[in-house]
Write an enzyme that holds these catalytic residues in place. Structure first.
Site, short mmCIF file in Angstrom:
data_model
loop_
_atom_site.label_atom_id
_atom_site.label_comp_id
_atom_site.label_asym_id
_atom_site.label_seq_id
_atom_site.Cartn_x
_atom_site.Cartn_y
_atom_site.Cartn_z
N HIS A 57 -8.63 6.94 6.45
CA HIS A 57 -7.39 6.97 7.21
C HIS A 57 -7.55 8.08 8.25
CE1 HIS A 57 -6.04 5.75 3.11
NE2 HIS A 57 -5.22 4.95 3.76
N ASP A 60 -7.22 11.44 6.70
CA ASP A 60 -8.22 11.87 5.71
C ASP A 60 -9.25 12.74 6.41
OD1 ASP A 60 -7.03 10.11 3.93
OD2 ASP A 60 -8.57 8.56 4.15
N MET A 91 -15.17 0.56 8.43
CA MET A 91 -13.72 0.28 8.50
C MET A 91 -12.95 1.57 8.73
SD MET A 91 -10.85 0.72 6.31
CE MET A 91 -10.73 0.23 4.59
N GLU A 184 -3.34 -5.81 4.35
CA GLU A 184 -3.44 -5.62 2.89
C GLU A 184 -2.07 -5.71 2.24
OE1 GLU A 184 -5.53 -2.04 1.89
OE2 GLU A 184 -4.81 -2.06 -0.17
N LYS A 186 0.70 -5.78 -0.95
CA LYS A 186 0.96 -5.13 -2.23
C LYS A 186 2.41 -5.42 -2.60
CE LYS A 186 0.34 -0.66 -4.56
NZ LYS A 186 0.05 0.78 -4.41
N GLU A 220 -6.65 -6.90 -2.45
CA GLU A 220 -7.04 -5.85 -3.41
C GLU A 220 -6.79 -6.33 -4.84
OE1 GLU A 220 -6.19 -1.69 -2.73
OE2 GLU A 220 -5.46 -1.48 -4.78
N HIS A 223 -3.62 -5.01 -6.50
CA HIS A 223 -2.35 -5.48 -5.94
C HIS A 223 -2.02 -6.88 -6.42
CE1 HIS A 223 -2.89 -2.43 -2.38
NE2 HIS A 223 -2.91 -1.86 -3.57
N ASP A 248 -10.75 -4.97 -1.15
CA ASP A 248 -10.58 -3.71 -1.90
C ASP A 248 -10.81 -4.00 -3.38
OD1 ASP A 248 -10.00 -2.34 0.40
OD2 ASP A 248 -8.00 -1.68 -0.22
N ASP A 258 0.54 1.43 -10.49
CA ASP A 258 -0.68 1.22 -9.72
C ASP A 258 -1.80 2.12 -10.27
OD1 ASP A 258 -2.48 0.69 -7.72
OD2 ASP A 258 -1.43 1.84 -6.18
N ASP A 260 -5.45 1.80 -10.02
CA ASP A 260 -6.67 2.09 -9.23
C ASP A 260 -7.88 2.44 -10.11
OD1 ASP A 260 -5.66 1.57 -6.73
OD2 ASP A 260 -5.10 3.64 -6.31
N ASP A 290 -11.63 0.69 -3.60
CA ASP A 290 -10.40 1.46 -3.37
C ASP A 290 -9.85 1.85 -4.74
OD1 ASP A 290 -8.21 2.69 -2.41
OD2 ASP A 290 -7.18 0.89 -1.72
#
Ligand code: GCO
Ligand code: MN
Ligand code: MN
Length: 389
Positions: A57, A60, A91, A184, A186, A220, A223, A248, A258, A260, A290
């Site tokens: 991002h 980030d 990406m 994406e 979710k 993802e 998700h 993802d 969530d 992950d 991800d």
């Protein structure tokens, strides 16, 4: 871990986000358990574990309040680190969820200034990604949703989303960035409900855009599983529509927050079908993880986590090859194919042929009489996955 056939190589296109290996283990109940991992260090770590690329991002990499000279210095240092470590940036994405300004959405906010700011922030993030040669731009609308539907008509939100997307596509084209956007979905978290809850919802939305050819999806695992859906089916629909621009990979137990989790660590069989699908069809994009390491881990544990994601993918890829070459499975699949001559039961519609279809007698009872042996087929799959075959 010693080199073996499950050692990741650049051609496997394994990528991680800066936010994934850099995840510090904060959750709604507790603070960070790991120190900040500077982006340059993250790149070193990714090279060490054998990844191919890193994604980020905007914030980030570049703090939101960085001055232009600070930004340029960060970009120079990060570029040098990527080059030195042989890591690419396939990406890029934009953070439209962290800052309080996005509390009521970004592209769909009721405040026109917030909407314009969100598009500006995205254009700048596109500039940043383009400097690193990124060709995919992911958009995840984490805050594009509601706690109460009293705040706006949901169809108004869709129109705002469309306006932003159309604008961003034109921006990419006018700058010759060559981006493909990957949307994406979710269902919820952080909003109580997010407007585009499934990959299928985005696939339908994309057809209403001005430049649908440069917009696809980024499904993802977590998700889809959060809503109890089948990730492989979502991916297959995207693939069949020519819209699988990114993916993802992680894991998630349905019905929970969530999570992950490390790829394939919760739903091994679902992950197997997913890997098998991607490999069978020849998906050649990034295999992006991800996910993040358990909160119990230090940075050695984060490496274990990252290595684990890639290793499991490669083991499942090998299992898929074994499945495809298994003579018993092959003969069962040949039986299935025998009952599906040429794939199509209908052919193209013609009035005369439709009349004969209408008139035809089908023997329902005999069509339903024979067992299909899917139990056996699935058990053979389980035997392969458990390593006894
Ligand atoms: C999540 C999402 C994000 C996005 C990322 C890329 O559940 O938080 O998966 O991690 O993928 O923001 O845009
Ligand atoms: Mn997620
Ligand atoms: Mn994601």
């Amino acid at each position: 871990m010693a080199e073996d056939k499950y050692t990741p190589k650049p051609e496997h296109k394994f990528t991680f986000g800066l936010w994934t290996v850099g995840n510090r283990g904060r959750d709604p109940f507790g603070d960070a358990v790991r120190p900040t991992l500077p982006p340059v260090e993250a790149v070193r770590m990714l090279a060490e574990v054998g990844a191919y690329g890193v994604n980020f991002h905007d914030n980030d990499l570049v703090p939101i309040d960085a001055t232009p000279p600070e930004r340029d210095q960060i970009v120079r240092d990060f570029k040098a680190a990527c080059e030195e470590n042989g890591i690419v940036v396939p990406m890029a994405t934009v953070n439209l969820f962290y800052e309080p300004v996005f509390r009521d959405g970004a592209f769909t906010s009721n405040d026109a200034s917030v909407r314009a700011y969100s598009v500006q922030k995205t254009m700048r993030a596109m500039d940043l990604g383009a400097e690193f040669g990124a060709k995919v731009f992911v958009l995840w609308g984490g805050r594009e949703g509601v706690e109460t539907d009293g705040c706006r008509r949901p169809d108004e939100a869709i129109k705002r989303l469309r306006e932003a997307l159309n604008y961003l596509c034109e921006y990419s084209l006018s700058q010759n960035y060559g981006y493909k956007f990957a949307l994406e979905a979710k269902p919820n978290e952080p909003r109580a409900d997010i407007y585009m809850p499934t990959t299928g919802a985005y696939l339908a939305f994309i057809t209403t855009l001005d430049r649908p050819e440069i917009v696809g999806v980024n499904p993802e695992v977590a998700h889809e599983h959060m809503s109890g859906l089948n990730m492989t089916h979502a991916v297959a629909q995207a693939w069949e529509a020519g819209k699988l621009f990114h993916i993802d990979l992680n894991d998630q137990v349905p019905g929970r927050y969530d999570q992950d989790l490390r790829f394939a660590s919760a739903n091994l069989k679902a992950a197997f079908w997913l890997v098998k699908f991607l490999e069978d069809v020849g998906y050649d994009g990034s295999r992006h993880f991800d996910a993040h390491a358990y909160r119990t881990e230090d940075y050695e544990g984060v490496k274990d986590f990252a290595r684990g994601c890639m290793r499991t993918y490669l083991i499942l890829k090998e299992k898929a090859r074994q499945w495809n070459n298994d003579s018993e499975i092959k003969s069962m699949l040949a039986d299935i194919a025998k009952n599906n001559p040429n794939g199509s039961a209908l052919g193209k519609f013609e009035k005369g042929k439709a009349a004969s279809l209408l008139a035809k007698e089908f023997d329902r009872a005999s069509l339903a009489a024979k067992g299909l042996q899917y139990e056996q087929l699935d058990q053979l799959t389980i035997d392969i996955l458990l390593g006894v075959r």
